[in-house]
Motif scaffolding. Structure first.
Motif, PDB file in Angstrom:
ATOM      1  N   LEU A 168       0.892  -1.223   0.060  1.00 50.49           N
ATOM      2  CA  LEU A 168       0.181  -0.013   0.057  1.00 50.49           C
ATOM      3  C   LEU A 168       0.855   1.197  -0.066  1.00 50.49           C
ATOM      4  N   ARG A 169       1.857   1.321   0.830  1.00 56.94           N
ATOM      5  CA  ARG A 169       2.834   2.537   0.984  1.00 56.94           C
ATOM      6  C   ARG A 169       3.346   2.827  -0.499  1.00 56.94           C
ATOM      7  N   LYS A 170       3.940   1.670  -1.200  1.00 58.97           N
ATOM      8  CA  LYS A 170       4.414   1.896  -2.458  1.00 58.97           C
ATOM      9  C   LYS A 170       3.471   2.396  -3.448  1.00 58.97           C
ATOM     10  N   MET A 171       2.091   1.731  -3.609  1.00 63.55           N
ATOM     11  CA  MET A 171       1.026   2.004  -4.421  1.00 63.55           C
ATOM     12  C   MET A 171       0.948   3.818  -4.130  1.00 63.55           C
ATOM     13  N   LEU A 172       0.763   4.012  -2.937  1.00 61.32           N
ATOM     14  CA  LEU A 172       0.476   5.459  -2.657  1.00 61.32           C
ATOM     15  C   LEU A 172       1.613   6.416  -3.217  1.00 61.32           C
ATOM     16  N   THR A 173       2.955   5.891  -2.838  1.00 66.86           N
ATOM     17  CA  THR A 173       4.006   6.626  -3.187  1.00 66.86           C
ATOM     18  C   THR A 173       4.278   6.882  -4.476  1.00 66.86           C
ATOM     19  N   ASP A 174       3.966   5.761  -5.201  1.00 65.62           N
ATOM     20  CA  ASP A 174       4.205   5.632  -6.643  1.00 65.62           C
ATOM     21  C   ASP A 174       3.139   6.801  -7.667  1.00 65.62           C
ATOM     22  N   ALA A 175       1.976   6.475  -7.016  1.00 69.27           N
ATOM     23  CA  ALA A 175       0.783   7.464  -7.395  1.00 69.27           C
ATOM     24  C   ALA A 175       1.086   8.780  -7.336  1.00 69.27           C
ATOM     25  N   ALA A 176       1.609   9.183  -6.182  1.00 69.41           N
ATOM     26  CA  ALA A 176       1.826  10.588  -6.015  1.00 69.41           C
ATOM     27  C   ALA A 176       2.984  10.837  -6.761  1.00 69.41           C
ATOM     28  N   GLY A 177       3.627   9.998  -7.257  1.00 67.06           N
ATOM     29  CA  GLY A 177       4.956  10.377  -8.204  1.00 67.06           C
ATOM     30  C   GLY A 177       4.695  10.361  -9.784  1.00 67.06           C
ATOM     31  N   ASP A 227       2.891  -1.288 -11.857  1.00 66.70           N
ATOM     32  CA  ASP A 227       2.535  -2.692 -12.608  1.00 66.70           C
ATOM     33  C   ASP A 227       2.945  -3.812 -12.134  1.00 66.70           C
ATOM     34  N   ASP A 228       3.939  -3.930 -11.165  1.00 70.83           N
ATOM     35  CA  ASP A 228       4.576  -5.033 -10.417  1.00 70.83           C
ATOM     36  C   ASP A 228       3.445  -5.332  -9.245  1.00 70.83           C
ATOM     37  N   MET A 250      -0.124  -4.099  -9.134  1.00 73.48           N
ATOM     38  CA  MET A 250      -1.392  -4.092  -9.555  1.00 73.48           C
ATOM     39  C   MET A 250      -1.774  -4.854 -10.669  1.00 73.48           C
ATOM     40  N   ALA A 251      -2.757  -5.696 -10.528  1.00 80.33           N
ATOM     41  CA  ALA A 251      -3.566  -6.578 -11.403  1.00 80.33           C
ATOM     42  C   ALA A 251      -4.438  -5.816 -12.226  1.00 80.33           C
ATOM     43  N   GLU A 252      -4.723  -6.291 -13.202  1.00 80.98           N
ATOM     44  CA  GLU A 252      -6.046  -5.678 -14.164  1.00 80.98           C
ATOM     45  C   GLU A 252      -7.290  -6.070 -13.298  1.00 80.98           C
ATOM     46  N   PRO A 253      -8.442  -5.168 -13.408  1.00 84.77           N
ATOM     47  CA  PRO A 253      -8.535  -3.940 -13.882  1.00 84.77           C
ATOM     48  C   PRO A 253      -8.042  -2.904 -12.850  1.00 84.77           C
ATOM     49  N   LEU A 254      -7.383  -3.187 -11.624  1.00 79.88           N
ATOM     50  CA  LEU A 254      -6.797  -2.021 -10.820  1.00 79.88           C
ATOM     51  C   LEU A 254      -5.813  -1.155 -11.451  1.00 79.88           C
ATOM     52  N   LEU A 255      -4.898  -1.752 -12.291  1.00 82.96           N
ATOM     53  CA  LEU A 255      -4.040  -1.068 -12.952  1.00 82.96           C
ATOM     54  C   LEU A 255      -4.702  -0.049 -13.911  1.00 82.96           C
ATOM     55  N   SER A 256      -5.588  -0.435 -14.835  1.00 78.66           N
ATOM     56  CA  SER A 256      -6.074   0.300 -15.741  1.00 78.66           C
ATOM     57  C   SER A 256      -6.910   1.509 -14.855  1.00 78.66           C
ATOM     58  N   ASP A 304      -1.396 -14.075  -7.227  1.00 75.22           N
ATOM     59  CA  ASP A 304      -0.218 -14.229  -7.890  1.00 75.22           C
ATOM     60  C   ASP A 304       0.706 -12.888  -7.670  1.00 75.22           C
ATOM     61  N   GLY A 305       0.705 -12.656  -6.295  1.00 76.31           N
ATOM     62  CA  GLY A 305       1.753 -11.402  -6.050  1.00 76.31           C
ATOM     63  C   GLY A 305       1.227  -9.982  -6.375  1.00 76.31           C
ATOM     64  N   LYS A 306      -0.303  -9.776  -7.116  1.00 78.09           N
ATOM     65  CA  LYS A 306      -0.691  -8.490  -7.422  1.00 78.09           C
ATOM     66  C   LYS A 306      -2.097  -8.326  -6.780  1.00 78.09           C
ATOM     67  N   PHE A 307      -2.373  -7.118  -6.366  1.00 74.88           N
ATOM     68  CA  PHE A 307      -3.487  -6.741  -5.984  1.00 74.88           C
ATOM     69  C   PHE A 307      -4.674  -6.315  -6.859  1.00 74.88           C
ATOM     70  N   GLY A 308      -5.973  -6.828  -6.511  1.00 73.65           N
ATOM     71  CA  GLY A 308      -7.022  -6.443  -7.450  1.00 73.65           C
ATOM     72  C   GLY A 308      -7.873  -5.457  -6.814  1.00 73.65           C
ATOM     73  N   ALA A 309      -7.540  -4.653  -5.617  1.00 74.91           N
ATOM     74  CA  ALA A 309      -8.350  -3.691  -5.014  1.00 74.91           C
ATOM     75  C   ALA A 309      -7.267  -2.901  -4.114  1.00 74.91           C
TER      76      ALA A 309
END
Length: 121
Positions: free
Chosen positions: A30-39, A44-45, A47-53, A110-115
């Motif tokens: 979650l920390r990485k997702m928020l930090t990356d989105a702020a940047g 994609d490493d 987030m699974a589809e459709p979360l990534l889209s 498979d190591g990726k989040f859908g939500a």
């Protein structure tokens, strides 16, 4: 009758201890997702589809808001619901600007989040 009530009370107390002792495991993601989105990037490493889209489509609106909150500070695990692929963990996320928001992350496969979503403050 008294024995049955006591046994039920002991069982309820034991289950509360297990729940209270539970910790989350999705906080770093979650920390990485928020930090990356702020940047300006959707990871994609993680987030699974459709979360990534959805992240890519919402990034122009999300990025300024996340940037304004400041760096991700403390993450405090609140609770988990579900098991396996349906597990969702909820955290209180404190940002450097002083705001605390409730975020949930889960549906890991498979190591990726859908939500990943915010419930607000």
């Amino acid at each position: 009758m008294r024995t049955i009530i006591m046994a039920a009370a002991i069982a309820m107390t034991a289950s509360s201890v297990v729940s209270a002792a539970e910790t989350g495991g999705y906080g770093p993601a979650l920390r990485k997702m928020l930090t990356d989105a702020a940047g300006g990037h959707c990871p994609d490493d993680l987030m699974a589809e459709p979360l990534l889209s959805a992240c890519r489509a919402q990034l122009p609106q999300m990025q300024p808001g996340l940037t304004a909150l400041g760096a991700v500070g403390d993450l405090s695990f609140i609770k988990a619901e579900g098991d396996g692929d349906t597990r969702i963990e909820t955290y209180a996320v404190k940002f450097a600007g002083g705001t605390t928001a409730i975020w949930s992350i889960g549906h890991r496969k498979d190591g990726k989040f859908g939500a990943a979503y915010s419930l607000g403050q």
